[in-house]
Design a protein around this motif. Structure first.
Motif, PDB file in Angstrom:
ATOM      1  N   LEU A   6       0.839  -1.191   0.000  1.00  0.00           N
ATOM      2  CA  LEU A   6       0.000   0.000   0.000  1.00  0.00           C
ATOM      3  C   LEU A   6       0.877   1.245   0.000  1.00  0.00           C
ATOM      4  O   LEU A   6       1.956   1.244   0.588  1.00  0.00           O
ATOM      5  CB  LEU A   6      -0.916   0.014   1.228  1.00  0.00           C
ATOM      6  CG  LEU A   6      -1.998   1.099   1.150  1.00  0.00           C
ATOM      7  CD1 LEU A   6      -3.380   0.496   1.235  1.00  0.00           C
ATOM      8  CD2 LEU A   6      -1.804   2.121   2.252  1.00  0.00           C
ATOM      9  N   VAL A   7       0.376   2.318  -0.648  1.00  0.00           N
ATOM     10  CA  VAL A   7       1.070   3.607  -0.665  1.00  0.00           C
ATOM     11  C   VAL A   7       0.235   4.604   0.135  1.00  0.00           C
ATOM     12  O   VAL A   7      -0.952   4.811  -0.156  1.00  0.00           O
ATOM     13  CB  VAL A   7       1.284   4.115  -2.104  1.00  0.00           C
ATOM     14  CG1 VAL A   7       1.926   5.494  -2.100  1.00  0.00           C
ATOM     15  CG2 VAL A   7       2.137   3.126  -2.892  1.00  0.00           C
TER      16      VAL A   7
ATOM     17  N   PRO B  38       0.012   6.732 -11.279  1.00  0.00           N
ATOM     18  CA  PRO B  38      -0.422   5.344 -11.516  1.00  0.00           C
ATOM     19  C   PRO B  38       0.360   4.336 -10.669  1.00  0.00           C
ATOM     20  O   PRO B  38       1.093   3.485 -11.195  1.00  0.00           O
ATOM     21  CB  PRO B  38      -0.147   5.161 -13.013  1.00  0.00           C
ATOM     22  CG  PRO B  38       1.048   6.033 -13.270  1.00  0.00           C
ATOM     23  CD  PRO B  38       0.858   7.241 -12.391  1.00  0.00           C
ATOM     24  N   PHE B  39       0.202   4.400  -9.368  1.00  0.00           N
ATOM     25  CA  PHE B  39       0.841   3.418  -8.504  1.00  0.00           C
ATOM     26  C   PHE B  39       0.243   2.040  -8.751  1.00  0.00           C
ATOM     27  O   PHE B  39      -0.944   1.896  -9.070  1.00  0.00           O
ATOM     28  CB  PHE B  39       0.654   3.792  -7.031  1.00  0.00           C
ATOM     29  CG  PHE B  39       1.425   5.013  -6.594  1.00  0.00           C
ATOM     30  CD1 PHE B  39       2.799   4.954  -6.431  1.00  0.00           C
ATOM     31  CD2 PHE B  39       0.775   6.208  -6.346  1.00  0.00           C
ATOM     32  CE1 PHE B  39       3.515   6.068  -6.021  1.00  0.00           C
ATOM     33  CE2 PHE B  39       1.471   7.333  -5.937  1.00  0.00           C
ATOM     34  CZ  PHE B  39       2.850   7.256  -5.776  1.00  0.00           C
ATOM     35  N   ARG B  40       1.078   1.023  -8.589  1.00  0.00           N
ATOM     36  CA  ARG B  40       0.598  -0.362  -8.681  1.00  0.00           C
ATOM     37  C   ARG B  40      -0.272  -0.709  -7.486  1.00  0.00           C
ATOM     38  O   ARG B  40      -1.316  -1.347  -7.615  1.00  0.00           O
ATOM     39  CB  ARG B  40       1.817  -1.302  -8.745  1.00  0.00           C
ATOM     40  CG  ARG B  40       1.475  -2.794  -8.676  1.00  0.00           C
ATOM     41  CD  ARG B  40       2.731  -3.621  -8.458  1.00  0.00           C
ATOM     42  NE  ARG B  40       3.394  -3.262  -7.216  1.00  0.00           N
ATOM     43  CZ  ARG B  40       3.062  -3.768  -6.028  1.00  0.00           C
ATOM     44  NH1 ARG B  40       2.074  -4.643  -5.934  1.00  0.00           N
ATOM     45  NH2 ARG B  40       3.703  -3.394  -4.937  1.00  0.00           N
ATOM     46  N   ALA B  41       0.155  -0.296  -6.322  1.00  0.00           N
ATOM     47  CA  ALA B  41      -0.544  -0.627  -5.076  1.00  0.00           C
ATOM     48  C   ALA B  41      -1.693   0.350  -4.834  1.00  0.00           C
ATOM     49  O   ALA B  41      -1.706   1.464  -5.378  1.00  0.00           O
ATOM     50  CB  ALA B  41       0.435  -0.577  -3.905  1.00  0.00           C
TER      51      ALA B  41
ATOM     52  N   THR C 234      -9.420  -5.450  -1.471  1.00  0.00           N
ATOM     53  CA  THR C 234     -10.244  -4.955  -2.588  1.00  0.00           C
ATOM     54  C   THR C 234      -9.456  -4.948  -3.883  1.00  0.00           C
ATOM     55  O   THR C 234      -9.963  -5.305  -4.953  1.00  0.00           O
ATOM     56  CB  THR C 234     -10.758  -3.530  -2.273  1.00  0.00           C
ATOM     57  OG1 THR C 234     -11.518  -3.572  -1.065  1.00  0.00           O
ATOM     58  CG2 THR C 234     -11.616  -3.008  -3.401  1.00  0.00           C
ATOM     59  N   ALA C 235      -8.169  -4.558  -3.804  1.00  0.00           N
ATOM     60  CA  ALA C 235      -7.325  -4.549  -4.996  1.00  0.00           C
ATOM     61  C   ALA C 235      -7.107  -5.948  -5.540  1.00  0.00           C
ATOM     62  O   ALA C 235      -7.099  -6.158  -6.760  1.00  0.00           O
ATOM     63  CB  ALA C 235      -5.981  -3.899  -4.662  1.00  0.00           C
ATOM     64  N   GLU C 236      -6.952  -6.932  -4.636  1.00  0.00           N
ATOM     65  CA  GLU C 236      -6.770  -8.310  -5.076  1.00  0.00           C
ATOM     66  C   GLU C 236      -8.014  -8.829  -5.792  1.00  0.00           C
ATOM     67  O   GLU C 236      -7.919  -9.507  -6.833  1.00  0.00           O
ATOM     68  CB  GLU C 236      -6.457  -9.199  -3.869  1.00  0.00           C
ATOM     69  CG  GLU C 236      -5.064  -8.980  -3.293  1.00  0.00           C
ATOM     70  CD  GLU C 236      -4.809  -9.854  -2.087  1.00  0.00           C
ATOM     71  OE1 GLU C 236      -5.699 -10.688  -1.768  1.00  0.00           O
ATOM     72  OE2 GLU C 236      -3.750  -9.714  -1.461  1.00  0.00           O
TER      73      GLU C 236
END
Length: 364
Positions: A87-88, A99-102, A359-361
């Motif tokens: 997380l960021v 555009p962060f990945r996390a 949620t991201a997963e």
């Protein structure tokens, strides 16, 4: 979880970051810190976790910062690629548009637009339109926006389109001192370890929102000495109070332990970590009567019109002369401070991190 926290090195945000990082690490999280703003002083670096990256880039609320803000954005994306956090956690609004990945959350420690309204009584001029656009885009793109009080969240909603259903309030926190009580002696004659006949204020003297000039004016004629700790940034020193200058954290903590009264006649204060730290050390509080401080301290402080130095002087003089009221307010302030613990804040952030990561997963 592994968290990348971006922070700045000016004011209380760094203290917030250091204490939150320590509390997160104590519950098993790994924290990587990325700093913007002036380079860390040695005593600041000692407070942070082992893994710290420094950029030295200017902050989005500074004059003409946008080249540095863009450079800091590229640097943060590269750090995320290298560190691969879950997380960021951002302290800067505009970088939430990257555009962060996390998943990314942004914490609203302050905002120039609401600061300007509180200090000047008008909306920020067109010279701040770029700031309005850049920060608004970041807030709209964040997965979650966190504010330390409901009051500052309402101010953000007034100025920006926040992500619907993705805002929350998490109070800041501080470690509570243990096992210290400060009994008052007749006439307030201090002995070792007890409170003294001393009024303390702290913050950036050059920031009109902190309104320490009002405390300096109120100090004229008070029987108790008033000490102001903080950065003058080359400006005029206080005329009636005593300036302690910029202190190391341990030195400022010692002043809080000694002071009987802590005064913060702020015009704008999204949370006020210095107030919380003073309350935790059982200082009686005299605060500016503004919504955020009412929200946090309600019946645990004396509130005054921050634009009325005479009312501030009267409140301080009355409190200095009434040891029973002072003791009662100090007790209330310390009990209220205990409800704003850093452990509670860290648990709230950790639960949010888990929710965002899950949620991201699912989305992936």
């Amino acid at each position: 979880m592994k968290v990348l926290i971006s922070t700045d090195t000016v004011g209380g945000v760094l203290t917030y970051t250091a204490e939150l990082a320590a509390a997160l690490a104590a519950q098993g999280d790994e924290v990587v810190v990325a700093t913007m703003g002036p380079r860390l002083r040695p005593e600041q670096r000692e407070l942070l976790p082992p893994k710290v990256h420094e950029s030295g880039c200017r902050l989005e609320w500074m004059d003409d910062p946008w080249e540095d803000v863009a450079a800091a954005g590229r640097w943060l994306l590269a750090l995320e690629e290298a560190e691969r956090p879950d997380l960021v956690h951002l302290c800067s609004f505009s970088h939430a548009a990257l555009p962060f990945r996390a998943p990314k959350l942004v914490v609203a420690h302050s905002c120039v637009l609401s600061w300007w309204r509180a200090v000047h009584g008008t909306e920020a001029p067109p010279s701040w339109d770029r700031y309005r656009e850049e920060t608004g885009a970041g807030l709209a793109a964040a997965d979650t926006v966190i504010a330390p009080t409901q009051s500052i969240l309402r101010e953000l909603e007034r100025d920006h389109d926040l992500p619907a259903g993705r805002t929350a309030v998490i109070h800041n926190g501080t470690p509570m001192p243990t096992g210290r009580k400060y009994p008052y002696t007749e006439g307030n004659r201090p002995v070792a370890g007890e409170k003294e006949a001393l009024i303390l204020g702290s913050g950036r003297f050059w920031d009109p929102a902190k309104n320490l000039a009002a405390l300096d004016a109120a100090a004229a004629g008070l029987q108790w000495p008033v000490v102001v700790a903080g950065d003058l940034q080359g400006g005029e020193p206080p005329r009636h109070a005593t300036s302690a200058g910029v202190l190391e954290p341990a030195q400022l903590a010692e002043l809080r332990r000694r002071a009987s009264i802590y005064a913060a006649p702020a015009l704008y204060e999204p949370f006020g970590l210095g107030i919380l730290e003073a309350a935790a050390e059982r200082c009686a509080l005299v605060l500016g009567d503004i919504p955020s401080l009412r929200e946090l301290w309600s019946d645990a402080a004396i509130f005054v019109d921050p634009r009325d130095p005479e009312a501030l002087r009267e409140a301080l003089a009355g409190l200095a002369s009434d040891r029973w009221l002072r003791s009662a307010l100090a007790d209330r302030a310390q009990r209220r401070a205990a409800s704003y613990s850093i452990d509670r804040a860290a648990h709230a952030y950790h639960r949010l991190y888990e929710c965002l990561a899950a949620t991201a997963e699912v989305a992936a």
